[in-house]
Design a protein around this motif. Structure first.
Motif, PDB file in Angstrom:
ATOM      1  N   LEU A  44      49.053  42.222  31.040  1.00 53.28           N
ATOM      2  CA  LEU A  44      50.505  42.307  31.164  1.00 53.28           C
ATOM      3  C   LEU A  44      51.098  41.257  30.233  1.00 53.28           C
ATOM      4  CD1 LEU A  44      50.538  42.389  35.062  1.00 53.28           C
ATOM      5  CD2 LEU A  44      50.710  44.359  33.535  1.00 53.28           C
ATOM      6  N   THR A  45      52.026  41.663  29.383  1.00 52.08           N
ATOM      7  CA  THR A  45      52.604  40.754  28.402  1.00 52.08           C
ATOM      8  C   THR A  45      54.093  40.609  28.643  1.00 52.08           C
ATOM      9  OG1 THR A  45      50.946  41.474  26.800  1.00 52.08           O
ATOM     10  CG2 THR A  45      52.842  40.292  25.934  1.00 52.08           C
ATOM     11  N   GLY A  46      54.526  39.387  28.869  1.00 50.34           N
ATOM     12  CA  GLY A  46      55.931  39.086  29.100  1.00 50.34           C
ATOM     13  C   GLY A  46      56.301  39.194  30.572  1.00 50.34           C
ATOM     14  N   ARG A  47      57.273  38.368  30.962  1.00 44.49           N
ATOM     15  CA  ARG A  47      57.685  38.337  32.366  1.00 44.49           C
ATOM     16  C   ARG A  47      58.198  39.693  32.837  1.00 44.49           C
ATOM     17  NH1 ARG A  47      60.816  33.276  34.328  1.00 44.49           N
ATOM     18  NH2 ARG A  47      61.900  33.717  32.405  1.00 44.49           N
ATOM     19  N   ASP A  48      58.862  40.464  31.972  1.00 49.73           N
ATOM     20  CA  ASP A  48      59.369  41.773  32.400  1.00 49.73           C
ATOM     21  C   ASP A  48      58.234  42.706  32.815  1.00 49.73           C
ATOM     22  OD1 ASP A  48      61.964  40.937  31.947  1.00 49.73           O
ATOM     23  OD2 ASP A  48      62.143  41.946  30.002  1.00 49.73           O
ATOM     24  N   GLU A  49      57.157  42.734  32.030  1.00 50.22           N
ATOM     25  CA  GLU A  49      56.013  43.590  32.367  1.00 50.22           C
ATOM     26  C   GLU A  49      55.294  43.063  33.617  1.00 50.22           C
ATOM     27  OE1 GLU A  49      52.081  45.275  30.092  1.00 50.22           O
ATOM     28  OE2 GLU A  49      53.861  44.874  28.886  1.00 50.22           O
ATOM     29  N   ILE A  50      55.158  41.750  33.713  1.00 50.42           N
ATOM     30  CA  ILE A  50      54.555  41.132  34.901  1.00 50.42           C
ATOM     31  C   ILE A  50      55.407  41.455  36.134  1.00 50.42           C
ATOM     32  CG2 ILE A  50      54.004  38.915  36.015  1.00 50.42           C
ATOM     33  CD1 ILE A  50      53.414  37.902  33.071  1.00 50.42           C
ATOM     34  N   ALA A  51      56.731  41.387  35.980  1.00 53.49           N
ATOM     35  CA  ALA A  51      57.643  41.674  37.083  1.00 53.49           C
ATOM     36  C   ALA A  51      57.515  43.116  37.555  1.00 53.49           C
ATOM     37  CB  ALA A  51      59.089  41.382  36.661  1.00 53.49           C
ATOM     38  N   SER A  52      57.459  44.036  36.617  1.00 56.02           N
ATOM     39  CA  SER A  52      57.326  45.450  36.975  1.00 56.02           C
ATOM     40  C   SER A  52      56.053  45.681  37.783  1.00 56.02           C
ATOM     41  CB  SER A  52      57.316  46.292  35.698  1.00 56.02           C
ATOM     42  OG  SER A  52      57.114  47.645  36.004  1.00 56.02           O
ATOM     43  N   PHE A  53      54.949  45.088  37.338  1.00 55.03           N
ATOM     44  CA  PHE A  53      53.674  45.213  38.044  1.00 55.03           C
ATOM     45  C   PHE A  53      53.752  44.564  39.428  1.00 55.03           C
ATOM     46  CE2 PHE A  53      49.448  43.567  39.100  1.00 55.03           C
ATOM     47  CZ  PHE A  53      48.684  44.729  39.020  1.00 55.03           C
ATOM     48  N   ALA A  54      54.275  43.349  39.512  1.00 57.22           N
ATOM     49  CA  ALA A  54      54.339  42.623  40.787  1.00 57.22           C
ATOM     50  C   ALA A  54      55.213  43.359  41.803  1.00 57.22           C
ATOM     51  CB  ALA A  54      54.864  41.204  40.569  1.00 57.22           C
ATOM     52  N   ARG A  55      56.325  43.895  41.362  1.00 55.60           N
ATOM     53  CA  ARG A  55      57.223  44.627  42.273  1.00 55.60           C
ATOM     54  C   ARG A  55      56.564  45.905  42.790  1.00 55.60           C
ATOM     55  NH1 ARG A  55      61.635  43.373  38.058  1.00 55.60           N
ATOM     56  NH2 ARG A  55      62.517  41.450  38.900  1.00 55.60           N
TER      57      ARG A  55
END
Length: 128
Positions: A44-55
């Motif tokens: 996962l690259t970047g907080r936006d992609e990490i956020a999408s996965f975490a949510r």
């Protein structure tokens, strides 16, 4: 030796956010340009992609099991950059140890930003 209390606080927040399925609290720990690799190898690259996965994965994640997180080793690369090995032990939602489950061995590369530690890069690894 550099003070590790801020690093221990970050790791405690990782544990709290994961055990309580608090995606936003977890996401806030990352730098905007962070890179994260899950225990199953998904990058996962970047907080936006990490956020999408975490949510997507955190809600309902602790129904059967969760984990404790303990700082196992800290290597200060510079006073404001640290590589942190974490011992991740599986537990039941009631806090009792979960036998038959492998531990995790995450590595976080942290950077201090405006007095707060943030995850710059991370890799979660299952111990076989």
């Amino acid at each position: 030796m550099t003070d590790i209390s801020g690093i221990e606080k970050l790791v405690a927040t990782v544990e709290h956010s994961r055990q309580n399925e608090l995606a936003e609290e977890f996401i806030d720990l990352f730098r905007p340009d962070a890179i994260w690799t899950t225990a199953h190898g998904k990058r996962l690259t970047g907080r936006d992609e990490i956020a999408s996965f975490a949510r997507r994965v955190l809600p309902g994640a602790t129904k059967e099991a969760t984990a404790t997180y303990e700082v196992a080793h800290v290597l200060f690369i510079r006073p404001d950059v640290a590589a942190v090995k974490i011992r991740q032990r599986p537990i039941r939602p009631d806090g009792t140890p979960l036998s038959g489950q492998n531990e995790g061995s995450p590595l976080h590369v942290l950077s201090e930003e405006d007095g707060e530690w943030r995850i710059a890069a991370g890799r979660n690894t299952i111990v076989l």
